[in-house]
Design a protein around this motif. Structure first.
Motif, short mmCIF file in Angstrom:
data_model
loop_
_atom_site.label_atom_id
_atom_site.label_comp_id
_atom_site.label_asym_id
_atom_site.label_seq_id
_atom_site.Cartn_x
_atom_site.Cartn_y
_atom_site.Cartn_z
N ALA A 62 0.99 -1.20 0.11
CA ALA A 62 -0.03 0.08 0.13
C ALA A 62 0.89 1.27 -0.21
CB ALA A 62 -0.68 0.12 1.23
N SER A 63 2.01 1.24 0.58
CA SER A 63 2.92 2.29 0.80
C SER A 63 3.49 2.60 -0.59
CB SER A 63 4.17 2.20 1.88
OG SER A 63 4.94 3.20 1.90
N GLN A 64 3.75 1.40 -1.14
CA GLN A 64 4.62 1.69 -2.48
C GLN A 64 3.56 1.94 -3.75
OE1 GLN A 64 7.93 0.98 -3.35
NE2 GLN A 64 8.17 0.64 -0.96
N TYR A 65 2.34 1.77 -3.37
CA TYR A 65 1.18 2.18 -4.20
C TYR A 65 0.65 3.42 -3.87
CZ TYR A 65 1.33 -2.74 -5.43
OH TYR A 65 1.52 -3.96 -5.84
N ALA A 66 1.30 4.08 -2.98
CA ALA A 66 1.13 5.67 -2.58
C ALA A 66 -0.50 5.64 -1.95
CB ALA A 66 1.09 6.72 -3.58
N CYS A 67 -1.04 4.70 -1.52
CA CYS A 67 -2.33 4.55 -0.92
C CYS A 67 -2.34 5.43 0.53
CB CYS A 67 -3.03 3.31 -0.84
SG CYS A 67 -4.63 3.05 0.03
N ASP A 68 -3.13 6.38 0.62
CA ASP A 68 -3.09 6.95 1.81
C ASP A 68 -4.44 6.81 2.65
OD1 ASP A 68 -4.80 8.68 0.10
OD2 ASP A 68 -3.56 10.42 0.26
N ASP A 69 -5.25 5.91 2.30
CA ASP A 69 -6.61 5.71 2.76
C ASP A 69 -6.40 4.74 4.09
OD1 ASP A 69 -9.25 4.67 3.68
OD2 ASP A 69 -9.85 5.31 1.64
N ALA A 70 -5.93 5.16 5.16
CA ALA A 70 -5.61 4.38 6.49
C ALA A 70 -6.80 3.45 6.38
CB ALA A 70 -5.36 5.27 7.48
N ALA A 71 -8.06 3.80 6.49
CA ALA A 71 -8.90 2.88 6.92
C ALA A 71 -9.27 1.64 5.76
CB ALA A 71 -10.55 3.45 6.75
N LEU A 72 -8.76 1.86 4.61
CA LEU A 72 -8.87 0.98 3.77
C LEU A 72 -7.84 -0.10 3.75
CD1 LEU A 72 -10.14 -0.66 0.97
CD2 LEU A 72 -8.50 1.07 -0.17
N VAL A 73 -6.74 0.58 4.27
CA VAL A 73 -5.42 -0.52 4.31
C VAL A 73 -5.56 -1.22 5.66
CG1 VAL A 73 -3.03 -0.45 4.98
CG2 VAL A 73 -3.98 1.32 3.19
N ASP A 74 -6.19 -0.68 6.75
CA ASP A 74 -6.40 -1.34 7.74
C ASP A 74 -7.54 -2.50 7.58
OD1 ASP A 74 -4.67 0.00 9.45
OD2 ASP A 74 -6.39 1.41 10.21
N ALA A 75 -8.50 -2.01 6.45
CA ALA A 75 -9.37 -3.32 6.20
C ALA A 75 -8.81 -4.48 5.60
CB ALA A 75 -10.64 -2.54 5.75
N LEU A 76 -7.88 -4.18 4.42
CA LEU A 76 -7.33 -5.19 3.88
C LEU A 76 -6.28 -5.89 4.86
CD1 LEU A 76 -6.32 -2.94 0.65
CD2 LEU A 76 -8.31 -4.60 1.12
N VAL A 77 -5.62 -5.21 5.77
CA VAL A 77 -4.71 -6.18 6.72
C VAL A 77 -5.76 -6.95 7.65
CG1 VAL A 77 -3.39 -5.89 9.08
CG2 VAL A 77 -2.86 -4.42 6.82
N GLY A 78 -6.96 -6.67 7.89
CA GLY A 78 -7.82 -7.38 8.66
C GLY A 78 -8.23 -8.68 7.62
N MET A 79 -8.50 -8.56 6.62
CA MET A 79 -8.84 -9.58 5.57
C MET A 79 -7.34 -10.36 5.39
SD MET A 79 -10.71 -7.63 2.68
CE MET A 79 -11.20 -9.22 1.49
N ALA A 80 -6.44 -9.96 5.49
CA ALA A 80 -5.09 -10.83 5.06
C ALA A 80 -4.95 -11.65 6.51
CB ALA A 80 -4.01 -10.12 5.01
N THR A 81 -5.00 -11.29 7.63
CA THR A 81 -4.65 -11.81 8.80
C THR A 81 -5.81 -12.58 9.62
OG1 THR A 81 -5.24 -9.84 10.15
CG2 THR A 81 -2.84 -10.12 9.29
N GLU A 82 -6.82 -13.06 8.60
CA GLU A 82 -8.18 -13.61 9.33
C GLU A 82 -7.51 -15.10 9.66
OE1 GLU A 82 -11.49 -11.37 7.00
OE2 GLU A 82 -10.80 -13.41 6.41
N LYS A 83 -7.79 -15.80 10.86
CA LYS A 83 -7.41 -16.97 11.10
C LYS A 83 -8.40 -18.03 11.27
CE LYS A 83 -3.23 -15.36 11.76
NZ LYS A 83 -1.99 -15.63 11.04
N GLY A 84 -7.96 -19.36 10.57
CA GLY A 84 -9.07 -20.31 10.95
C GLY A 84 -9.88 -20.42 9.85
N ARG A 85 -10.66 -21.85 9.70
CA ARG A 85 -11.46 -21.93 8.51
C ARG A 85 -12.70 -21.80 9.36
NH1 ARG A 85 -10.45 -26.44 5.24
NH2 ARG A 85 -12.28 -27.48 6.17
N GLY A 86 -13.90 -21.14 8.34
CA GLY A 86 -15.19 -20.89 8.45
C GLY A 86 -16.05 -22.11 8.62
N TRP A 87 -16.98 -22.28 9.36
CA TRP A 87 -17.75 -23.57 9.50
C TRP A 87 -18.37 -23.79 8.30
CZ3 TRP A 87 -22.68 -23.41 7.37
CH2 TRP A 87 -23.09 -22.07 7.36
#
Length: 278
Positions: A62-87
């Protein structure tokens, strides 16, 4: 990270969002790989969802892509770090993958709006209603497959996110089985509408200016508007829509539906009248 044997719609969405950021930055895959210090094949595999990505890598890209939308980056980080398999993964092989992706979408949504013109929304169906629907499937399901699909749909109903169901009056009148099942289904909708997180609104037959809205859809709100998703039913199964222009279109459709639908109280009164007429 090793390559995934199965890529879910949510994993594909994370990769697609990273690709959008790269393309908006005007970078090719090779240029992005050079800037991030990784192989070009790693960039393409990540954007396809075939491999996972760490929180640090997401932020670095995100930094290399000059994305300054912190809320979007945080949301993408959340997606990337989800653990476990859903039911829902327990049902893979028994239930079509589109249904599994729908359950995954619902699980991670911050709010849901569902419009149905012919069917009762799946999250509001009784077991008897569900069983009648799957019993009429062509080609006919085996008994084991039918039971799995019934259990799967009932399991999806355990959500507690804000949920708005906009139902056309036609769907309330169509009977999936007999009069008793239909009456109990309407009573169940009334019961569910009393839950604090559920709202039911009905589009009556006599509403004006309703042409062009007939396809069932689910609008799933993401943690940021850019991550909203629309699921549209097609003859070949559910299709996920997340392009910015299409999201704007469906938001306009949602606004039109809210104008056309009766209020919550008036909707309950209409359903009560249907129950009393049975």
């Amino acid at each position: 990270m090793p390559a995934r044997s199965v890529v879910t719609a949510r994993q594909e969405r994370l990769g697609a969002e990273l690709r959008k950021l790269r393309e908006r930055a005007g970078l090719t895959g090779r240029e992005a790989a050079q800037a991030a210090g990784i192989a070009e094949t790693k960039v393409s595999a990540t954007e396809a969802g075939r491999v996972g990505v760490s929180a640090e890598r997401v932020r670095h890209l995100a930094s290399q892509y000059a994305c300054d939308d912190a809320a979007l980056v945080d949301a993408l980080v959340g997606m990337a770090t989800e653990k476990g398999r859903g039911w829902w993964e327990e049902c893979r092989g028994w239930v079509p993958s589109g249904y599994l992706n729908l359950a995954e979408l619902e699980c991670h949504a911050v709010c849901l709006t569902n419009f149905e013109c012919v069917y009762i929304p799946g999250l509001l169906q009784t077991e008897a209603h569900i069983r009648a629907i799957f019993a009429s499937t062509v080609p006919k399901l085996s008994e084991e497959e039918l039971e799995m699909r019934v259990r799967f749909r009932l399991r999806r109903q355990g959500l507690s996110v804000p949920y708005l169901a906009v139902i056309h009056e036609a769907a309330l009148r169509i009977r999936a089985a007999d009069r008793k099942v239909a009456r109990n289904q309407l009573l169940h909708i009334l019961d569910q509408s009393e839950l604090s997180h559920v709202a039911v609104r009905v589009v009556p037959f006599d509403v004006d200016d309703f042409a062009g809205i007939g396809d069932p859809l689910v609008y799933a709100g993401g943690p940021v508007p850019q991550l909203d998703t629309v699921l549209v039913d097609t003859p070949h199964g559910p299709a996920f829509v997340d392009a910015e222009a299409q999201l704007r279109r469906y938001r306009a459709i949602m606004r039109k539906l809210e104008v056309a639908a009766l209020g919550v109280v008036e909707s309950r009164e209409l359903i009560h009248r249907l129950v009393q007429s049975m």
